[in-house]
Each structure stands twice: as C-alpha cells, then as structure tokens.
Design an enzyme around this catalytic site. Structure first.
Site, PDB file in Angstrom:
ATOM      1  N   PRO A  10       0.798  -1.228   0.000  1.00  0.00           N
ATOM      2  CA  PRO A  10       0.000   0.000   0.000  1.00  0.00           C
ATOM      3  C   PRO A  10       0.828   1.273   0.000  1.00  0.00           C
ATOM      4  CG  PRO A  10      -0.158  -1.113   2.133  1.00  0.00           C
ATOM      5  CD  PRO A  10       0.564  -2.033   1.201  1.00  0.00           C
ATOM      6  N   ASN A  11       0.313   2.227  -0.729  1.00  0.00           N
ATOM      7  CA  ASN A  11       0.831   3.580  -0.855  1.00  0.00           C
ATOM      8  C   ASN A  11       2.102   3.691  -1.683  1.00  0.00           C
ATOM      9  OD1 ASN A  11      -1.219   4.944   0.725  1.00  0.00           O
ATOM     10  ND2 ASN A  11      -0.319   3.893   2.478  1.00  0.00           N
ATOM     11  N   ARG A  18       5.082  11.064  -2.532  1.00  0.00           N
ATOM     12  CA  ARG A  18       4.785  10.820  -1.119  1.00  0.00           C
ATOM     13  C   ARG A  18       6.058  10.906  -0.291  1.00  0.00           C
ATOM     14  NH1 ARG A  18       4.215   5.286   1.822  1.00  0.00           N
ATOM     15  NH2 ARG A  18       3.562   6.010   3.867  1.00  0.00           N
ATOM     16  N   TYR A  23      11.169   8.584   1.298  1.00  0.00           N
ATOM     17  CA  TYR A  23      11.106   7.507   0.304  1.00  0.00           C
ATOM     18  C   TYR A  23      11.817   7.829  -1.009  1.00  0.00           C
ATOM     19  CZ  TYR A  23       7.609   5.837   3.566  1.00  0.00           C
ATOM     20  OH  TYR A  23       6.969   5.417   4.703  1.00  0.00           O
ATOM     21  N   ASN A  73       8.174  -5.541  -1.168  1.00  0.00           N
ATOM     22  CA  ASN A  73       8.111  -4.410  -0.251  1.00  0.00           C
ATOM     23  C   ASN A  73       6.674  -4.394   0.277  1.00  0.00           C
ATOM     24  OD1 ASN A  73       7.930  -2.005   1.126  1.00  0.00           O
ATOM     25  ND2 ASN A  73       9.145  -0.849  -0.350  1.00  0.00           N
ATOM     26  N   ALA A  76       3.190  -0.917   4.678  1.00  0.00           N
ATOM     27  CA  ALA A  76       2.563  -0.956   6.007  1.00  0.00           C
ATOM     28  C   ALA A  76       2.153  -2.364   6.428  1.00  0.00           C
ATOM     29  CB  ALA A  76       1.353  -0.021   6.050  1.00  0.00           C
ATOM     30  N   HIS A  79       4.107  -4.751   9.171  1.00  0.00           N
ATOM     31  CA  HIS A  79       4.054  -4.706  10.624  1.00  0.00           C
ATOM     32  C   HIS A  79       2.898  -5.482  11.240  1.00  0.00           C
ATOM     33  CE1 HIS A  79       6.977  -1.734   9.640  1.00  0.00           C
ATOM     34  NE2 HIS A  79       6.070  -1.033   8.995  1.00  0.00           N
ATOM     35  N   GLU A 100      12.703  -9.490   1.254  1.00  0.00           N
ATOM     36  CA  GLU A 100      11.921  -8.354   1.753  1.00  0.00           C
ATOM     37  C   GLU A 100      12.762  -7.096   1.581  1.00  0.00           C
ATOM     38  OE1 GLU A 100      10.132  -6.704   6.001  1.00  0.00           O
ATOM     39  OE2 GLU A 100      10.871  -8.765   5.888  1.00  0.00           O
ATOM     40  N   HIS A 102      12.877  -2.627   1.779  1.00  0.00           N
ATOM     41  CA  HIS A 102      12.309  -1.353   2.243  1.00  0.00           C
ATOM     42  C   HIS A 102      13.202  -0.228   1.751  1.00  0.00           C
ATOM     43  CE1 HIS A 102       9.432  -3.391   4.801  1.00  0.00           C
ATOM     44  NE2 HIS A 102      10.411  -4.206   5.137  1.00  0.00           N
ATOM     45  N   ARG A 109      13.060   4.596  12.346  1.00  0.00           N
ATOM     46  CA  ARG A 109      11.804   5.351  12.280  1.00  0.00           C
ATOM     47  C   ARG A 109      10.952   5.089  13.510  1.00  0.00           C
ATOM     48  NH1 ARG A 109       9.292   4.760   6.699  1.00  0.00           N
ATOM     49  NH2 ARG A 109       8.177   6.583   7.440  1.00  0.00           N
ATOM     50  N   ARG A 113       7.256   0.655  13.501  1.00  0.00           N
ATOM     51  CA  ARG A 113       7.847   0.147  12.256  1.00  0.00           C
ATOM     52  C   ARG A 113       9.008  -0.818  12.501  1.00  0.00           C
ATOM     53  NH1 ARG A 113       5.681   3.267   8.073  1.00  0.00           N
ATOM     54  NH2 ARG A 113       5.073   5.363   8.688  1.00  0.00           N
TER      55      ARG A 113
END
Length: 145
Positions: A10-11, A18, A23, A73, A76, A79, A100, A102, A109, A113
């Site tokens: 997501p996002n 963003r 990012y 990736n 959200a 988590h 995985e 990121h 952060r 997270r």
C-alpha cells in the site's frame, strides 16, 4: 527466461510524490526501469503494486505455484499482516526465494515500524538504501537462481 516478481504494498504507487524526504523522488516506474536495465536479457522483471492485501496474497500464491522468486516491499503490511506472512511462508516451504525490501530503514523510524512479521519467513531483508534496496535484492536473486 527467469521472471522475478517485484511486489509492492500500500501507498507505494505514490512514490515520487509521497514524503520524498523519506522515500526518495523516484516513482515505481523509475525503479522498475532501473532494475530492468540492470538484469541479464534472460531475466524479466514483473513489477506490481496494490493497496489491496488480498491481491498481494494472490500474487504470492501465483509465485508459489509458478516457482517465481519474489522481491517484496510489503509497506505498512510489514508490521501486522499475518495473512500476508502466511502466504509468504508458502514461498519458503516451496523453496522459492523471497527478499523483503524497504526503501527506508524501519529501525530508524517510529517504534511501530521496528517489527516485521514478514522477515521471519523471508530469505533475506534489505532496507535503508532507497531504490538501491530493490536493485540489490534483484541482483541477489539473479546470482542465486
């Protein structure tokens, strides 16, 4: 021909606009072009993004069935998505690599997270190197296919 699924949660479709200070300024299309240009001719990058947990799970099931390595990736979902984790565990059970990734380093952060429910079933984790995290993951998959 080897296909590598590069799945994004997501996002991440909003990359480039963003929070570029977190990012980066590259879009997913920029990242796809960058990693596609860095792989041998016999490797295809199939980059997908969804804000829908069920769609991501379906793509992981596809990877299990087709024995396709995955760079993920989870965003959200990292988590808290035990459903995504359970799907990812099927990759491990099938002997299919899962890396995985990121863009940022989650451990620098917010506290929430710091925990990944995906990492425990991933072959490896690469985080904190911006879009290079994807490139490093894909390069590892190519070397170990």
């Amino acid at each position: 021909m080897t296909t590598i699924l590069v799945l994004n949660g997501p996002n991440l479709g909003r990359l480039g606009t963003r929070e570029p200070e977190v990012y980066g300024s590259e879009s997913l299309a920029d990242i796809r072009d960058s990693i596609a240009g860095a792989v041998p001719d016999d490797v295809e990058i199939d980059l997908r993004q969804s804000d829908d947990e069920a769609e991501l799970i379906g793509w992981i099931h596809e990877a299990v069935d087709r024995k396709l390595p995955v760079v993920l990736n989870p965003a959200a979902f990292t988590h808290y998505s035990y459903a995504l984790r359970d799907a990812a565990a099927q990759l491990k059970q099938a002997g299919v690599p899962l890396v995985e990734v990121h863009l940022s380093n989650p451990h620098t952060r917010e506290t929430f997270r710091h925990t990944s429910v995906i990492s425990g079933v991933a072959t490896g984790v690469i985080a904190g190197f911006g879009s290079d995290s994807y490139r490093m993951a894909v390069e590892w998959v190519v070397r170990n296919r």
